[in-house]
Design an enzyme around this catalytic site. Structure first.
Site, mmCIF file in Angstrom:
data_model
loop_
_atom_site.group_PDB
_atom_site.id
_atom_site.type_symbol
_atom_site.label_atom_id
_atom_site.label_comp_id
_atom_site.label_asym_id
_atom_site.label_seq_id
_atom_site.Cartn_x
_atom_site.Cartn_y
_atom_site.Cartn_z
ATOM 1 N N LYS A 187 31.742 39.141 31.115
ATOM 2 C CA LYS A 187 32.144 40.599 31.026
ATOM 3 C C LYS A 187 31.522 41.659 30.338
ATOM 4 C CE LYS A 187 36.193 41.077 33.310
ATOM 5 N NZ LYS A 187 36.819 39.832 33.608
ATOM 6 N N ASP B 91 39.730 31.614 25.615
ATOM 7 C CA ASP B 91 39.037 32.632 27.304
ATOM 8 C C ASP B 91 39.182 34.161 26.853
ATOM 9 O OD1 ASP B 91 37.970 33.944 29.127
ATOM 10 O OD2 ASP B 91 39.408 33.145 30.797
ATOM 11 N N PHE C 232 44.523 34.467 32.936
ATOM 12 C CA PHE C 232 43.521 34.339 34.397
ATOM 13 C C PHE C 232 42.625 34.263 33.467
ATOM 14 C CE2 PHE C 232 39.480 36.167 36.162
ATOM 15 C CZ PHE C 232 40.307 36.123 37.826
#
Ligand SMILES: *Cc1c(COP(=O)(O)O)cnc(C)c1O
Length: 366
Positions: free
Chosen positions: A226, A197, A112
């Protein structure tokens, strides 16, 4: 509907109390309404919010230096506003680095990387592509952890390999250290960029500052978001100096890039994480939570690292149903797959709150 939070606790509109073991999807890693972060944001709001990327501000500069230092130094930082934007920037950087004809980004099935069009194309979940076909050209997917499939995909059109150290949204699936080390070698030999990532795994979540540290490797570029601002929306692309240097002025940017308000939250988050040794907290509380989960008969196994954990439920137990039942009993979690519950509590969660969550889990699961 949540109206208030404090540390690991949340309260909904009816005044009911919850324990937050999701942290807004691994975002509020120091808990809700953290006084040091709240003060830093408030003070920055009264000093300087935003001047655009036509000008420097001292807060973004210091935050970039701090992020680079945590990543081991030798790089440059571009701030943006989300994980998807960080990956967009990384994909553009890889394309410029590779040059025309060498623009392909190889990523993993089950990955993702975000919801914008290029980040979505990099995301290895065909079902998420379907409603938006055709996808942009230049993306290729290989099974996660399969070294020979990756090797076979690395022809001379490939600019970069993009991987998560632990697939978060894919179900909390860690890459093996061996796999990451061999991918690093494979990329180095071919002059291909290795972009990691770390949007979900970064900032101490896995028990190290970044997930790649477990494998003892260094990537060429890293994407972040995040947990970086403890809830303030911010993302970043870090890249090695010589790689970052392929961007010329005007190649990339964002009006809100490095805005003083968001980068003040980054500085305060990093300072607090260093003060409490957040990686060590993630290791200790991750072990406590894992031990408790493993003792439950409805939990088949526990995956992940530090405080990014996935509990694989035994056959016949539906994770979505459990998520809903846990929420009613006052515990916020997430059914990341139909059979996996994901846990990402604040890194400074107390022993008492871990034990209280385990007791709710035990009751609901049995
Ligand atoms: C959440 C996530 C993203 C996307 O971040 P947004 O801020 O939602 O755009 C990208 N990569 C990974 C690994 C993520 O977990």
């Amino acid at each position: 509907m949540f109206v208030r939070g404090s540390g690991t606790e949340l309260w909904d509109a009816n005044g009911k109390r919850y324990l937050d073991f999701l942290s807004g999807i691994a975002v509020t890693s120091l808990g809700h309404a953290h006084p040091a972060i709240a003060d830093a944001i408030a003070e920055q709001a009264r000093t300087l919010l935003h001047v655009s990327n036509f000008f420097a501000n001292p807060v973004a500069t210091s935050a970039a230096v701090a992020v680079d230092r945590l990543l081991g130094g030798g790089g440059q930082v571009f701030f943006c506003n989300s994980g998807a934007e960080a990956n967009e920037a990384a994909i553009k950087l890889a394309r410029k680095f590779g040059g025309r004809g060498r623009h392909v980004v190889v990523s993993a099935l089950g990955s993702f990387h975000g919801r914008t069009l290029a980040a979505l194309a990099a995301t290895g979940q065909p079902a998420k592509h379907e409603p938006f076909q055709p996808m942009p050209e230049g993306f290729r997917h290989v099974p996660f952890g399969d070294l020979s499939a990756l090797e076979a995909s690395l022809d001379d059109t490939v600019a970069a390999v993009l991987l998560e150290p632990i697939q978060g949204e894919g179900g909390v699936i860690p890459a093996s250290e061996e796999y990451l080390r061999l991918v690093r070698e494979m990329c180095t030999e071919r002059g291909i960029l290795l972009i990691l990532d770390e949007v979900q795994t970064g900032f101490a979540r896995t028990g190290r500052w970044f997930g790649f540290e477990h494998a003892g490797i260094r990537p060429d570029a890293v994407t972040l978001a995040k947990g970086m601002g403890n809830g303030m929306p911010i993302g970043a692309l870090w890249a090695r100096h010589d790689v970052a240097g392929v961007f010329a002025p005007g190649d990339h940017g964002s009006t809100f890039s490095g805005t003083a308000l968001a980068t003040a939250a980054v500085l305060a988050t990093i300072a607090e994480m260093e003060r409490i040794d957040a990686p060590a907290r993630a290791v200790a509380q991750g072990a406590r939570l894992t031990r408790g989960l493993e003792a439950m008969s409805k939990v088949a196994s526990v995956r992940g690292r530090g405080l990014l954990l996935g509990a694989q439920l035994v056959d016949g137990v539906d994770a979505k149903e459990m998520q809903a039942a846990l929420l009613s009993s006052g515990l916020v979690t997430n059914a990341v797959t139909p059979t996996t519950l994901r846990f990402a509590p604040p890194l400074n969660v107390s022993d008492e709150h871990v034990d209280e969550a385990l007791s709710m889990l035990s009751t609901v699961l049995s």
